[in-house]
Scaffold this motif. Structure first.
Motif, PDB file in Angstrom:
ATOM      1  N   CYS A 162       0.762  -1.125  -0.069  1.00 25.38           N
ATOM      2  CA  CYS A 162      -0.060  -0.104   0.044  1.00 25.38           C
ATOM      3  C   CYS A 162       0.961   1.213   0.011  1.00 25.38           C
ATOM      4  N   PRO A 163       0.646   2.310  -0.960  1.00 28.38           N
ATOM      5  CA  PRO A 163      -0.372   2.036  -2.118  1.00 28.38           C
ATOM      6  C   PRO A 163       0.083   1.127  -3.198  1.00 28.38           C
ATOM      7  N   ALA A 164      -0.752   0.552  -3.989  1.00 23.89           N
ATOM      8  CA  ALA A 164      -0.528  -0.322  -5.041  1.00 23.89           C
ATOM      9  C   ALA A 164       0.304   0.409  -5.939  1.00 23.89           C
ATOM     10  N   ARG A 165       1.144  -0.100  -6.726  1.00 22.22           N
ATOM     11  CA  ARG A 165       2.036   0.586  -7.824  1.00 22.22           C
ATOM     12  C   ARG A 165       1.364   0.355  -8.898  1.00 22.22           C
ATOM     13  N   ILE A 166       0.279   1.381  -9.175  1.00 25.26           N
ATOM     14  CA  ILE A 166      -0.546   1.179 -10.427  1.00 25.26           C
ATOM     15  C   ILE A 166      -0.835   2.667 -10.653  1.00 25.26           C
ATOM     16  N   ASP A 167      -1.451   2.859 -12.129  1.00 28.30           N
ATOM     17  CA  ASP A 167      -1.849   4.477 -12.513  1.00 28.30           C
ATOM     18  C   ASP A 167      -2.976   4.587 -11.776  1.00 28.30           C
ATOM     19  N   ASP A 168      -2.858   6.029 -11.490  1.00 29.87           N
ATOM     20  CA  ASP A 168      -4.014   6.783 -10.543  1.00 29.87           C
ATOM     21  C   ASP A 168      -5.187   6.514 -11.212  1.00 29.87           C
ATOM     22  N   LYS A 169      -5.601   6.349 -12.578  1.00 34.80           N
ATOM     23  CA  LYS A 169      -7.003   6.119 -13.412  1.00 34.80           C
ATOM     24  C   LYS A 169      -7.307   4.765 -13.058  1.00 34.80           C
ATOM     25  N   VAL A 170      -6.471   3.904 -12.895  1.00 39.21           N
ATOM     26  CA  VAL A 170      -6.726   2.489 -12.411  1.00 39.21           C
ATOM     27  C   VAL A 170      -7.250   2.447 -11.011  1.00 39.21           C
ATOM     28  N   ALA A 171      -6.452   3.070 -10.207  1.00 33.23           N
ATOM     29  CA  ALA A 171      -6.705   3.028  -8.802  1.00 33.23           C
ATOM     30  C   ALA A 171      -8.095   3.684  -8.645  1.00 33.23           C
ATOM     31  N   SER A 172      -8.308   4.689  -9.219  1.00 29.74           N
ATOM     32  CA  SER A 172      -9.693   5.436  -9.344  1.00 29.74           C
ATOM     33  C   SER A 172     -10.812   4.487  -9.697  1.00 29.74           C
ATOM     34  N   LYS A 173     -10.766   3.647 -10.577  1.00 31.33           N
ATOM     35  CA  LYS A 173     -11.681   2.744 -11.070  1.00 31.33           C
ATOM     36  C   LYS A 173     -11.882   1.740 -10.028  1.00 31.33           C
ATOM     37  N   ALA A 174     -10.711   1.221  -9.247  1.00 30.20           N
ATOM     38  CA  ALA A 174     -10.837   0.292  -8.373  1.00 30.20           C
ATOM     39  C   ALA A 174     -11.574   0.635  -7.239  1.00 30.20           C
ATOM     40  N   ARG A 175     -11.471   1.949  -6.743  1.00 30.96           N
ATOM     41  CA  ARG A 175     -12.142   2.431  -5.405  1.00 30.96           C
ATOM     42  C   ARG A 175     -13.509   2.526  -5.876  1.00 30.96           C
ATOM     43  N   GLU A 176     -13.812   3.132  -7.151  1.00 29.39           N
ATOM     44  CA  GLU A 176     -15.402   3.336  -7.374  1.00 29.39           C
ATOM     45  C   GLU A 176     -15.903   2.078  -7.713  1.00 29.39           C
ATOM     46  N   LEU A 177     -15.450   1.050  -8.193  1.00 31.06           N
ATOM     47  CA  LEU A 177     -16.101  -0.468  -8.070  1.00 31.06           C
ATOM     48  C   LEU A 177     -16.257  -1.037  -6.763  1.00 31.06           C
ATOM     49  N   ALA A 178     -15.277  -0.470  -5.799  1.00 31.44           N
ATOM     50  CA  ALA A 178     -15.584  -1.267  -4.461  1.00 31.44           C
ATOM     51  C   ALA A 178     -16.590  -0.566  -3.795  1.00 31.44           C
ATOM     52  N   LEU A 179     -16.920   0.951  -3.876  1.00 29.80           N
ATOM     53  CA  LEU A 179     -17.722   1.414  -3.309  1.00 29.80           C
ATOM     54  C   LEU A 179     -19.181   1.064  -4.157  1.00 29.80           C
ATOM     55  N   LYS A 180     -19.229   0.722  -5.477  1.00 30.65           N
ATOM     56  CA  LYS A 180     -20.491   0.319  -6.082  1.00 30.65           C
ATOM     57  C   LYS A 180     -20.948  -1.110  -5.223  1.00 30.65           C
ATOM     58  N   VAL A 181     -19.785  -2.002  -4.949  1.00 28.95           N
ATOM     59  CA  VAL A 181     -20.204  -3.379  -4.379  1.00 28.95           C
ATOM     60  C   VAL A 181     -20.770  -2.941  -2.958  1.00 28.95           C
ATOM     61  N   ALA A 182     -20.233  -2.221  -2.212  1.00 33.28           N
ATOM     62  CA  ALA A 182     -20.681  -2.041  -0.757  1.00 33.28           C
ATOM     63  C   ALA A 182     -21.979  -1.352  -0.747  1.00 33.28           C
ATOM     64  N   GLN A 183     -22.276  -0.304  -1.740  1.00 30.28           N
ATOM     65  CA  GLN A 183     -23.442   0.513  -1.756  1.00 30.28           C
ATOM     66  C   GLN A 183     -24.643  -0.567  -2.272  1.00 30.28           C
ATOM     67  N   LYS A 184     -24.506  -1.584  -2.984  1.00 33.44           N
ATOM     68  CA  LYS A 184     -25.577  -2.654  -3.446  1.00 33.44           C
ATOM     69  C   LYS A 184     -25.719  -3.504  -2.363  1.00 33.44           C
ATOM     70  N   ILE A 185     -24.624  -3.995  -1.479  1.00 37.77           N
ATOM     71  CA  ILE A 185     -24.742  -4.877  -0.703  1.00 37.77           C
ATOM     72  C   ILE A 185     -25.363  -4.261   0.969  1.00 37.77           C
ATOM     73  N   LYS A 186     -24.865  -3.142   1.081  1.00 33.15           N
ATOM     74  CA  LYS A 186     -25.378  -2.308   2.220  1.00 33.15           C
ATOM     75  C   LYS A 186     -25.303  -2.842   3.458  1.00 33.15           C
ATOM     76  N   LEU A 187     -24.082  -3.324   3.668  1.00 33.15           N
ATOM     77  CA  LEU A 187     -24.045  -3.930   5.083  1.00 33.15           C
ATOM     78  C   LEU A 187     -23.243  -2.719   6.016  1.00 33.15           C
ATOM     79  N   THR A 188     -23.463  -2.954   7.318  1.00 34.49           N
ATOM     80  CA  THR A 188     -22.703  -2.284   8.223  1.00 34.49           C
ATOM     81  C   THR A 188     -21.438  -2.799   8.644  1.00 34.49           C
ATOM     82  N   GLY A 189     -20.375  -2.248   8.602  1.00 31.14           N
ATOM     83  CA  GLY A 189     -18.886  -2.887   8.961  1.00 31.14           C
ATOM     84  C   GLY A 189     -18.012  -2.647   7.713  1.00 31.14           C
TER      85      GLY A 189
END
Length: 384
Positions: free
Chosen positions: A223-250
């Motif tokens: 950490c941080p991953a040795r990747i391009d900022d655009k790729v990192a941004s896509k990864a965080r956006e996708l992780a947020l989408k998964v979390a928002q769909k599952i809607k768990l607390t934690g």
């Protein structure tokens, strides 16, 4: 509600190393805790206010354990969900919620959830029995190579196997499973998402994971991953989408593939603190275990940014060693700057068993990676 130095009672299902590190935070805040685990020597036993020995999969045991608690959480997702459903109906706050655990606990259901919600993931087929895979191969419906995954109870590289020939299916569990298309990828990435019960949500930085080729276990988390900022941004956006769909607390740890053409695909998720977040104990403003406690108590979330670059090295039992554990050369790694070992308290080692981890912090990620390599080559987890 007053959680600190009060009558409030927090229960944790599972007494392993994740629970032990969670208890570092509850002890810091003087939150009363009760832990359930099947092992009388569970790492959590010495750190909680009350320890109960019992099966996490037994309805009556889990239901009885939940009596008198104010909040119940987990450190492992393989728990009796029917008991959690009833406890929730009785008014107990259970986080992550049983409905979310039902999606995640079964890998086939988890993959179908991604498809239903437009979340990119590797193509797969679902099978009720292992024997159906051989039939599919013979009928041309499935081609080598593919990744076999048990639908339930897989962990730490168990329940996952690359299948390149029919002979690779020998000895695998006969029950429900999936066969997943192998993805050519540049990197395996992960993002931890934190969400409290009010819906406040934050993501940790994208981390890069390097795996052991035989054990299919994470060897290094970077950490941080040795990747391009655009790729990192896509990864965080996708992780947020998964979390928002599952809607768990934690916490939700989202593991992903970065493909050769820089697409991001979700591999799988874990609804709890995760191996990919251990670096945060030393490297982050708010470590993942404190953040999990903040989430389930519906407290304001802490800053997720890193103070310095961090690398985690898993300490696993050396091949050829089973029995009473010895950490060889631990003094030598303690001489290295920025190195902090964490020993989980498991007295017995065996090949590839997770026994601890080491965090390396440095202002320079490349220097941290070099130090991590030295740590890996120096410390040995052997038996007497």
């Amino acid at each position: 509600m007053n959680y600190f130095s009060s009558e409030f009672k927090l229960g944790i299902l599972g007494g392993g190393q994740l629970g032990k590190m969670m208890l570092y935070e509850t002890r810091k805040w003087d939150v009363w805790t009760k832990v359930l685990d099947a092992s009388p020597e569970a790492p959590c036993k010495i750190s909680c206010n009350q320890f109960v020995k019992g099966s996490l999969l037994d309805y009556d045991t889990v239901y009885e354990f939940g009596q008198g608690l104010d909040v119940l959480t987990i450190e492992i997702e393989n728990v009796n969900l029917d008991a959690l459903d009833q406890l929730e109906k009785d008014g107990l706050k259970v986080f992550p919620q049983p409905r979310a655990l039902r999606i995640i606990q079964n890998k086939a259901k988890q993959k179908l959830f991604y498809v239903d919600h437009g979340i990119p993931t590797a193509d797969f087929q679902r099978f009720a029995y292992l024997s159906e895979i051989e039939d599919s191969i013979q009928n041309g419906g499935l081609k080598f190579p593919f990744v076999w995954k048990a639908a339930q109870f897989g962990y730490d590289g168990q329940g996952v196997k690359v299948v390149r020939a029919l002979s690779d299916l020998e000895g695998l569990p006969a029950g429900e499973c999936i066969a997943e298309t192998m993805i050519p990828f540049k990197n395996e990435l992960a993002v931890i998402v934190a969400r409290n019960d009010d819906g406040e949500i934050r993501t940790y930085p994208v981390v890069e994971m390097e795996f052991h080729p035989e054990a299919n276990q994470v060897e290094y988390v970077i950490c941080p991953a040795r990747i391009d900022d655009k790729v990192a941004s896509k990864a965080r956006e996708l992780a947020l989408k998964v979390a928002q769909k599952i809607k768990l607390t934690g916490l939700l740890a989202v593991e992903m593939f970065q493909t050769e053409d820089d697409k991001i695909l979700v591999n799988e998720v874990a609804p709890r603190p995760h191996n990919s977040g251990h670096y945060s104990i030393e490297a982050s403003y708010t470590n993942q275990f404190e953040q999990h406690i903040r989430c389930i108590l519906n407290l304001p979330l802490g800053a997720t940014e890193s103070k310095v670059a961090g690398i985690m090295v898993n300490l696993v039992g050396d091949e050829g060693h089973t029995g009473d554990v010895v950490y060889e050369n631990i003094n030598r790694i303690l001489e290295m700057d920025g190195v902090t070992p964490h020993i989980y308290g498991k007295k017995q080692t065996r090949p590839f068993r997770k026994m601890g981890h080491v965090t390396i912090v440095d202002q320079n990620i490349d220097q941290a990676r070099k130090t991590a390599q030295k740590v890996k080559e120096t410390i040995k987890v052997i038996s007497k």
